[in-house]
Design a protein around this motif. Structure first.
Motif, PDB file in Angstrom:
ATOM      1  N   LEU A   1       9.735  -5.326  -5.116  1.00 43.82           N
ATOM      2  CA  LEU A   1      10.043  -4.415  -6.228  1.00 43.82           C
ATOM      3  C   LEU A   1       9.983  -5.127  -7.578  1.00 43.82           C
ATOM      4  O   LEU A   1       9.356  -4.632  -8.520  1.00 43.82           O
ATOM      5  N   LYS A   2      10.628  -6.272  -7.681  1.00 45.07           N
ATOM      6  CA  LYS A   2      10.643  -7.005  -8.955  1.00 45.07           C
ATOM      7  C   LYS A   2       9.231  -7.385  -9.372  1.00 45.07           C
ATOM      8  O   LYS A   2       8.874  -7.263 -10.554  1.00 45.07           O
ATOM      9  N   GLU A   3       8.416  -7.792  -8.406  1.00 45.54           N
ATOM     10  CA  GLU A   3       7.038  -8.175  -8.723  1.00 45.54           C
ATOM     11  C   GLU A   3       6.242  -6.976  -9.231  1.00 45.54           C
ATOM     12  O   GLU A   3       5.442  -7.098 -10.167  1.00 45.54           O
ATOM     13  N   LYS A   4       6.473  -5.795  -8.631  1.00 45.60           N
ATOM     14  CA  LYS A   4       5.767  -4.598  -9.079  1.00 45.60           C
ATOM     15  C   LYS A   4       6.212  -4.188 -10.484  1.00 45.60           C
ATOM     16  O   LYS A   4       5.378  -3.826 -11.324  1.00 45.60           O
ATOM     17  N   VAL A   5       7.505  -4.243 -10.727  1.00 44.65           N
ATOM     18  CA  VAL A   5       8.019  -3.923 -12.064  1.00 44.65           C
ATOM     19  C   VAL A   5       7.385  -4.843 -13.099  1.00 44.65           C
ATOM     20  O   VAL A   5       6.901  -4.401 -14.154  1.00 44.65           O
ATOM     21  N   ASN A   6       7.361  -6.133 -12.790  1.00 44.27           N
ATOM     22  CA  ASN A   6       6.802  -7.115 -13.725  1.00 44.27           C
ATOM     23  C   ASN A   6       5.308  -6.908 -13.933  1.00 44.27           C
ATOM     24  O   ASN A   6       4.786  -7.136 -15.035  1.00 44.27           O
ATOM     25  N   LEU A   7       4.616  -6.486 -12.870  1.00 48.11           N
ATOM     26  CA  LEU A   7       3.174  -6.258 -12.986  1.00 48.11           C
ATOM     27  C   LEU A   7       2.889  -5.098 -13.930  1.00 48.11           C
ATOM     28  O   LEU A   7       1.988  -5.177 -14.785  1.00 48.11           O
TER      29      LEU A   7
ATOM     30  N   ASN B   1      -1.530  11.014  -9.796  1.00 43.08           N
ATOM     31  CA  ASN B   1      -1.848  10.028  -8.754  1.00 43.08           C
ATOM     32  C   ASN B   1      -2.517   8.823  -9.404  1.00 43.08           C
ATOM     33  O   ASN B   1      -3.442   8.970 -10.212  1.00 43.08           O
ATOM     34  N   ILE B   2      -2.064   7.633  -9.046  1.00 42.68           N
ATOM     35  CA  ILE B   2      -2.577   6.420  -9.686  1.00 42.68           C
ATOM     36  C   ILE B   2      -4.090   6.283  -9.511  1.00 42.68           C
ATOM     37  O   ILE B   2      -4.781   5.716 -10.354  1.00 42.68           O
ATOM     38  N   LYS B   3      -4.622   6.825  -8.413  1.00 38.21           N
ATOM     39  CA  LYS B   3      -6.062   6.716  -8.165  1.00 38.21           C
ATOM     40  C   LYS B   3      -6.868   7.765  -8.933  1.00 38.21           C
ATOM     41  O   LYS B   3      -8.103   7.757  -8.877  1.00 38.21           O
ATOM     42  N   ASP B   4      -6.181   8.645  -9.654  1.00 39.93           N
ATOM     43  CA  ASP B   4      -6.855   9.702 -10.398  1.00 39.93           C
ATOM     44  C   ASP B   4      -6.885   9.454 -11.901  1.00 39.93           C
ATOM     45  O   ASP B   4      -7.301  10.328 -12.661  1.00 39.93           O
ATOM     46  N   VAL B   5      -6.443   8.269 -12.345  1.00 35.58           N
ATOM     47  CA  VAL B   5      -6.287   8.069 -13.789  1.00 35.58           C
ATOM     48  C   VAL B   5      -7.633   8.052 -14.517  1.00 35.58           C
ATOM     49  O   VAL B   5      -7.732   8.543 -15.652  1.00 35.58           O
ATOM     50  N   LEU B   6      -8.674   7.518 -13.898  1.00 35.74           N
ATOM     51  CA  LEU B   6      -9.989   7.531 -14.544  1.00 35.74           C
ATOM     52  C   LEU B   6     -10.518   8.961 -14.629  1.00 35.74           C
ATOM     53  O   LEU B   6     -11.062   9.375 -15.662  1.00 35.74           O
TER      54      LEU B   6
ATOM     55  N   LEU C   1      -2.168  -2.530  -6.187  1.00 33.63           N
ATOM     56  CA  LEU C   1      -1.764  -2.171  -7.541  1.00 33.63           C
ATOM     57  C   LEU C   1      -2.379  -3.120  -8.564  1.00 33.63           C
ATOM     58  O   LEU C   1      -2.854  -2.692  -9.619  1.00 33.63           O
ATOM     59  N   GLU C   2      -2.388  -4.394  -8.252  1.00 35.63           N
ATOM     60  CA  GLU C   2      -2.953  -5.373  -9.183  1.00 35.63           C
ATOM     61  C   GLU C   2      -4.432  -5.109  -9.435  1.00 35.63           C
ATOM     62  O   GLU C   2      -4.911  -5.197 -10.566  1.00 35.63           O
ATOM     63  N   HIS C   3      -5.175  -4.781  -8.384  1.00 38.33           N
ATOM     64  CA  HIS C   3      -6.600  -4.480  -8.539  1.00 38.33           C
ATOM     65  C   HIS C   3      -6.807  -3.229  -9.389  1.00 38.33           C
ATOM     66  O   HIS C   3      -7.698  -3.177 -10.247  1.00 38.33           O
ATOM     67  N   ILE C   4      -5.984  -2.197  -9.158  1.00 40.92           N
ATOM     68  CA  ILE C   4      -6.119  -0.947  -9.914  1.00 40.92           C
ATOM     69  C   ILE C   4      -5.807  -1.171 -11.386  1.00 40.92           C
ATOM     70  O   ILE C   4      -6.553  -0.741 -12.277  1.00 40.92           O
ATOM     71  N   LEU C   5      -4.701  -1.860 -11.664  1.00 36.12           N
ATOM     72  CA  LEU C   5      -4.281  -2.036 -13.049  1.00 36.12           C
ATOM     73  C   LEU C   5      -5.231  -2.931 -13.839  1.00 36.12           C
ATOM     74  O   LEU C   5      -5.381  -2.767 -15.057  1.00 36.12           O
ATOM     75  N   LYS C   6      -5.889  -3.861 -13.163  1.00 41.89           N
ATOM     76  CA  LYS C   6      -6.821  -4.749 -13.858  1.00 41.89           C
ATOM     77  C   LYS C   6      -7.896  -3.951 -14.571  1.00 41.89           C
ATOM     78  O   LYS C   6      -8.277  -4.265 -15.709  1.00 41.89           O
ATOM     79  N   ASP C   7      -8.394  -2.896 -13.933  1.00 42.49           N
ATOM     80  CA  ASP C   7      -9.453  -2.082 -14.539  1.00 42.49           C
ATOM     81  C   ASP C   7      -8.929  -0.896 -15.338  1.00 42.49           C
ATOM     82  O   ASP C   7      -9.524  -0.519 -16.357  1.00 42.49           O
ATOM     83  N   TYR C   8      -7.806  -0.287 -14.900  1.00 46.53           N
ATOM     84  CA  TYR C   8      -7.426   1.016 -15.420  1.00 46.53           C
ATOM     85  C   TYR C   8      -6.103   1.041 -16.180  1.00 46.53           C
ATOM     86  O   TYR C   8      -5.622   2.116 -16.537  1.00 46.53           O
TER      87      TYR C   8
ATOM     88  N   PRO D   1       0.768  -0.657  -2.483  1.00 49.57           N
ATOM     89  CA  PRO D   1       1.030  -2.078  -2.199  1.00 49.57           C
ATOM     90  C   PRO D   1       0.746  -2.946  -3.421  1.00 49.57           C
ATOM     91  O   PRO D   1      -0.125  -2.627  -4.242  1.00 49.57           O
ATOM     92  N   LEU D   2       1.458  -4.049  -3.512  1.00 50.52           N
ATOM     93  CA  LEU D   2       1.379  -4.916  -4.686  1.00 50.52           C
ATOM     94  C   LEU D   2      -0.050  -5.389  -4.960  1.00 50.52           C
ATOM     95  O   LEU D   2      -0.518  -5.332  -6.097  1.00 50.52           O
ATOM     96  N   GLY D   3      -0.742  -5.842  -3.927  1.00 45.63           N
ATOM     97  CA  GLY D   3      -2.101  -6.337  -4.121  1.00 45.63           C
ATOM     98  C   GLY D   3      -3.042  -5.252  -4.594  1.00 45.63           C
ATOM     99  O   GLY D   3      -3.872  -5.468  -5.494  1.00 45.63           O
TER     100      GLY D   3
END
Length: 256
Positions: A58-64, A226-231, A31-38, A27-29
């Motif tokens: 979709l456009k908002e996620k691409v832009n994020l 997996n996006i949650k496994d990047v750290l 994703l924003e929290h994850i990307l802020k740190d990682y 979800p967009l929200g």
């Protein structure tokens, strides 16, 4: 903290040592929290399967993703769906409208000959950065090592930025067998005579990731993460996990 002797990890706008995540509906929200740190651990983001076609915001996620310097693109299944329905022109127009600069050309689900894929690459490479994929999602299909090598070399020579080795998000096809075991001998033969910095190995589990890191070094390109496994993955790359504990600069066998 900077007091340990650790592998010489690439950073910034990396050309290799890439971490390519698979977004299967974050979800967009969230994703924003994850990307802020990682975000600085992530280089490429694939909208997995055909999820991009039905993704809300979709456009908002691409832009994020782009805001954080991450390269977004749509998975090969959507490309193949468009190919099967003769909608490639519409597909490329959609990517342009979304200001997506990367496109995947694959044949994991349907049989698209190498010649046909090369023709598509010639058509799009002036407008997009191209990622090609080699290997089938059908775990019953075995491809000879020579064909793996031939296709990868040919696709790179045709102008692809990177070539992905098929493994699915489950790690049960392509470079893996049906049980999820990696075909280690295939990988060791595959990288002979090919620039490994141009190959993205699909490695969805920590076990798979540790194999590639130990075998090819901290700066191996890994996909379907997996996006949650990047750290956790970055921890493995730095030799800060038991499975990669002995990793050092000497293990970074890809060029720096």
């Amino acid at each position: 903290m900077e007091f340990l002797q650790l592998p010489n990890r690439t950073s910034g706008n990396r050309k290799f040592g890439l971490t390519s995540i698979i977004d299967k509906g974050t979800p967009l929200g969230e994703l924003e929290h994850i990307l802020k740190d990682y975000h600085h651990f992530i280089d490429i983001a694939k909208f997995g399967m055909g999820t991009a076609y039905v993704t809300p915001n979709l456009k908002e996620k691409v832009n994020l993703y782009k805001k954080y310097g991450i390269k977004p693109y749509f998975g090969g299944t959507l490309f193949e769906k468009c190919y099967a329905q003769q909608k490639i022109s519409e597909y490329l127009k959609c990517l342009k409208n979304l200001e997506i600069e990367w496109v995947e050309v694959s044949n994991g689900t349907i049989d698209i000959t190498l010649e046909e894929r090369l023709g598509i690459i010639q058509r799009v490479k002036n407008d997009f950065f191209v990622i090609a994929e080699v290997g089938s999602k059908d775990s019953n299909q075995e491809m000879p090592i020579g064909k793996w090598q031939e296709e990868i070399k040919t696709l790179l020579e045709a102008g692809c930025e990177y070539v992905i080795t098929e493994g699915r998000d489950s790690g049960t096809s392509g470079i893996y067998d049906q049980s999820g075991s990696l075909k280690a001998d295939l990988i060791r033969q595959l990288v002979k005579g090919i620039d490994s910095t141009k190959i993205i190995f699909e490695a969805p589990t920590t076990k798979h990731q540790c194999f590639f890191i130990n075998e090819l070094g901290a700066n191996v390109n890994l996909g379907n993460v997996n996006i949650k496994d990047v750290l956790l993955l970055e921890t493995q790359r730095w030799g800060l996990r038991s499975d990669t504990f002995d990793l050092g600069d000497c293990a970074c066998r890809l060029p720096s």
